[in-house]
Design an enzyme around this catalytic site. Structure first.
Site, PDB file in Angstrom:
ATOM      1  N   GLU A  81       0.866  -1.176   0.000  1.00  0.00           N
ATOM      2  CA  GLU A  81       0.000   0.000   0.000  1.00  0.00           C
ATOM      3  C   GLU A  81       0.902   1.225   0.000  1.00  0.00           C
ATOM      4  O   GLU A  81       1.964   1.220   0.626  1.00  0.00           O
ATOM      5  CB  GLU A  81      -0.889   0.034   1.253  1.00  0.00           C
ATOM      6  CG  GLU A  81      -1.895  -1.094   1.355  1.00  0.00           C
ATOM      7  CD  GLU A  81      -3.014  -1.033   0.353  1.00  0.00           C
ATOM      8  OE1 GLU A  81      -3.221   0.032  -0.274  1.00  0.00           O
ATOM      9  OE2 GLU A  81      -3.696  -2.052   0.177  1.00  0.00           O
ATOM     10  N   ASP A 106     -19.396  -8.810  -8.395  1.00  0.00           N
ATOM     11  CA  ASP A 106     -19.219  -7.987  -7.201  1.00  0.00           C
ATOM     12  C   ASP A 106     -18.500  -6.684  -7.556  1.00  0.00           C
ATOM     13  O   ASP A 106     -18.857  -5.622  -7.059  1.00  0.00           O
ATOM     14  CB  ASP A 106     -18.440  -8.760  -6.127  1.00  0.00           C
ATOM     15  CG  ASP A 106     -18.435  -8.037  -4.784  1.00  0.00           C
ATOM     16  OD1 ASP A 106     -19.524  -7.626  -4.319  1.00  0.00           O
ATOM     17  OD2 ASP A 106     -17.354  -7.896  -4.192  1.00  0.00           O
TER      18      ASP A 106
END
Length: 164
Positions: A81, A106
């Site tokens: 990240e 989804d």
């Protein structure tokens, strides 16, 4: 790679997931090439797919995290990240699905129904605008995400034309 010339792994990935992406495009209106390009980018064209403990596939092609509202299966993995522009390794929980089609479905639901991505979902006339919209909405922490994603989408559109 920065090259726009698709390789065999990209072509195989697009072919493998074309039916599921086409089905979800019919249901959601999101272009299959955009979804396939993003799935390819997120998984390294199938080479670095998120795995469950024990190595079973999570079927998560989009790197969608399992937030507090997620009640399904979860895969916990170490990921990179960008925090304040600096890459850091963190353990994150990702959604897990029973099939690749469920992953596409989804993803489409997230993009078309979440207010966070409303602007991006309206910008499907341009791969660049769509990718920029996702980055601005915070889809990924990589500061170069929009550029990488639009390259992947354009390569996928090229592959789809060649496979048609």
């Amino acid at each position: 790679t920065g090259s726009l010339k698709p390789g065999s792994s990209q072509a195989a990935f697009v072919q493998r997931h074309s039916a599921a992406a086409a089905q979800v495009e019919r249901e959601s209106g999101l272009p299959s090439g955009y979804m396939l390009g993003q799935a390819g980018h997120e998984t390294g064209w199938g080479r670095s797919e998120i795995r469950m403990k024990g190595g079973a596939p999570s079927h998560n092609l989009f790197g969608i995290k399992a937030g507090p509202g997620w009640n399904g299966k979860v895969a916990e993995v170490t990921t990179t990240e960008y925090i304040n522009g600096t890459p850091r390794k963190v353990v994150a929980k990702f959604r897990a699905y029973d099939s690749y089609e469920a992953s596409f479905r989804d993803y489409a639901k997230l993009i078309t129904e979440s207010p966070r991505y409303a602007q991006a979902s309206q910008q499907t006339a341009s791969a660049q605008a769509y990718a920029q919209g996702l980055q601005q909405a915070g889809y990924a922490t990589d500061p170069a995400y929009a550029a990488k994603l639009s390259r992947a989408i354009n390569m996928t559109l090229q592959l789809q034309r060649a496979q048609a």
